[in-house]
Design an enzyme around this catalytic site. Sequence first.
Site, PDB file in Angstrom:
ATOM      1  N   SER A 259     -47.108  -5.190 -11.784  1.00 21.51           N
ATOM      2  CA  SER A 259     -48.519  -5.524 -11.947  1.00 21.51           C
ATOM      3  C   SER A 259     -49.201  -4.300 -12.539  1.00 21.51           C
ATOM      4  O   SER A 259     -48.585  -3.252 -12.696  1.00 21.51           O
ATOM      5  CB  SER A 259     -49.128  -5.845 -10.588  1.00 21.51           C
ATOM      6  OG  SER A 259     -49.148  -4.669  -9.811  1.00 21.51           O
ATOM      7  N   LYS A 260     -50.467  -4.443 -12.835  1.00 19.94           N
ATOM      8  CA  LYS A 260     -51.229  -3.334 -13.418  1.00 19.94           C
ATOM      9  C   LYS A 260     -51.066  -2.058 -12.604  1.00 19.94           C
ATOM     10  O   LYS A 260     -50.913  -0.965 -13.117  1.00 19.94           O
ATOM     11  CB  LYS A 260     -52.719  -3.694 -13.469  1.00 19.94           C
ATOM     12  CG  LYS A 260     -53.107  -4.405 -14.734  1.00 19.94           C
ATOM     13  CD  LYS A 260     -54.241  -3.651 -15.435  1.00 19.94           C
ATOM     14  CE  LYS A 260     -54.249  -3.903 -16.926  1.00 19.94           C
ATOM     15  NZ  LYS A 260     -54.812  -5.167 -17.337  1.00 19.94           N
ATOM     16  N   ARG A 261     -51.109  -2.248 -11.290  1.00 14.06           N
ATOM     17  CA  ARG A 261     -51.014  -1.126 -10.357  1.00 14.06           C
ATOM     18  C   ARG A 261     -49.723  -0.312 -10.579  1.00 14.06           C
ATOM     19  O   ARG A 261     -49.676   0.894 -10.359  1.00 14.06           O
ATOM     20  CB  ARG A 261     -51.043  -1.716  -8.948  1.00 14.06           C
ATOM     21  CG  ARG A 261     -51.004  -0.785  -7.780  1.00 14.06           C
ATOM     22  CD  ARG A 261     -51.282  -1.582  -6.514  1.00 14.06           C
ATOM     23  NE  ARG A 261     -50.365  -2.725  -6.389  1.00 14.06           N
ATOM     24  CZ  ARG A 261     -49.174  -2.660  -5.817  1.00 14.06           C
ATOM     25  NH1 ARG A 261     -48.733  -1.530  -5.338  1.00 14.06           N
ATOM     26  NH2 ARG A 261     -48.412  -3.729  -5.733  1.00 14.06           N
TER      27      ARG A 261
END
Length: 487
Positions: A259-261
């Site tokens: 994910s972006k994280r």
Amino acid sequence: MKTMERNERAMASDSGNGAGTGKVVTRFAPSPTGFLHIGGARTALFNYLFAKHFGGDFLLRIEDTDRVRSTQPAIEAILDGMRWLGLDWDGDAVFQFARAERHADVARTMLENGAAYRCYLTPDELDAMRAEAQAAKKPLRIRSPWRDRTDGDPALPHVVRLKAPTEGATTIHDLVQGEVTVQNAEIDDFVLLRSDGTPTYMLAVVVDDHDMGVTHIIRGDDHLNNAFRQLPIMRAMGWAEPLYGHVPLIHGQDGAKLSKRHGALGVEAYRDELGILPEALLNYLLRLGWGHGDREEFTLEEAVELFDIKGVGKSPSRLDIKKLLNLNGHYIREADNARLAALIAGKVGPKADIDTLVAAMPVLKTRARDINELADGAAFLFKTRPLALTGDAEALLTPDARALLARISGLLKQESGWTTEPLEASLKGLAEELGLGLGKLAQPLRAALTGQTTSPGIFDVLVLLGRDESLARIDAQSVAGEQAAEL
Ligand code: GLU
């Protein structure tokens, strides 16, 4: 290796890795609903390497059929990202949406062949089927009653569905996953043409792959199920079947889907925000899920030479940004000084001067793990007096420290040679004389010279700034300097 030789290699049937005997054609087929993210970049890389290894073509297709979510900036970011990575595609990029008429033609041919049928189910009837499947806790697999009816009126609203095989099983000999078998009963009669006559994505992909002559489809394993839905179309049309290689997706450090994280960013963010060099990202992506013994470093050319899809693992790999940064630091140290200077000049600020940056680069680049750090490290060179001090630097410059700077200044003014060795010898001598560690001397000196508490080695800083600028900066912060300022 010359293209000729590679072609011969392809012709000589490289058994086992699926290259076959004809020309190898691969494609990267991103949907421009987002930028070129890291997983996509790796898929592109593997397709590029596979094709080039066999002297084949690597094609690019922009799958822009989702008219709402596809955007021009995303298309540009994908093309830019590919160019930045040096993954040059052969020929012009193909835009899928522009080929809609051709896709629809194929659906019509399938209708004529009996491989597809017109389905007149109404939205209400479909809702009822969906509710029924839900109640039975089964996935909705549509087999429309219209599959075998011939009494429909083509003037009425309808979609065109695939007449999927219902018996037997389909086996794919996937170049990465091995043998994968799905019961044909699990493949639904999905829509090929919508009621407004527009083709669906599933149809478009197959037609384009065929028309582009794609021989090997290498993509994320999230598309493995699609392969079983795409094959019936190819078979219905009597088209040659491509070979598949479904590559496991990249996961985050914690093993969860990226994910972006975790760093599921566009490659331009790796370039601009993380300051990664393209060769570092390529090398990292290559090694993420593929290995060649314990060899760590490959140029793109070497990777072309050595790439073998059998080396791609079946389990998801984990993105490790720290590792990427370490690798990037390594590539920065190897990079050409003028290239690095040009890369950071804009980031360092309007006063940055290329010649100064190039001269300082051998020192600067030993410390930086990314391009932004490199730019930060160079900033001190172009500061103007009196230097603005960071809070930490300010705190270091106590009255005692400023008095010490006056001593240092006096000493350095007698210095005849301005190179690291004599400067080091002089400052060490002073430290000894004062009974101080060299660090105690270096700290205020660094603060005065750079306005910061971190910088390249202090002797390098003195040399890079030169005698006059160094002494002026020291004097500006020393007790004597402060007094002068007060007068
Ligand atoms: N457009 C699809 C995607 O971006 C790829 C389709 C394919 O490779 O077949 O996920």
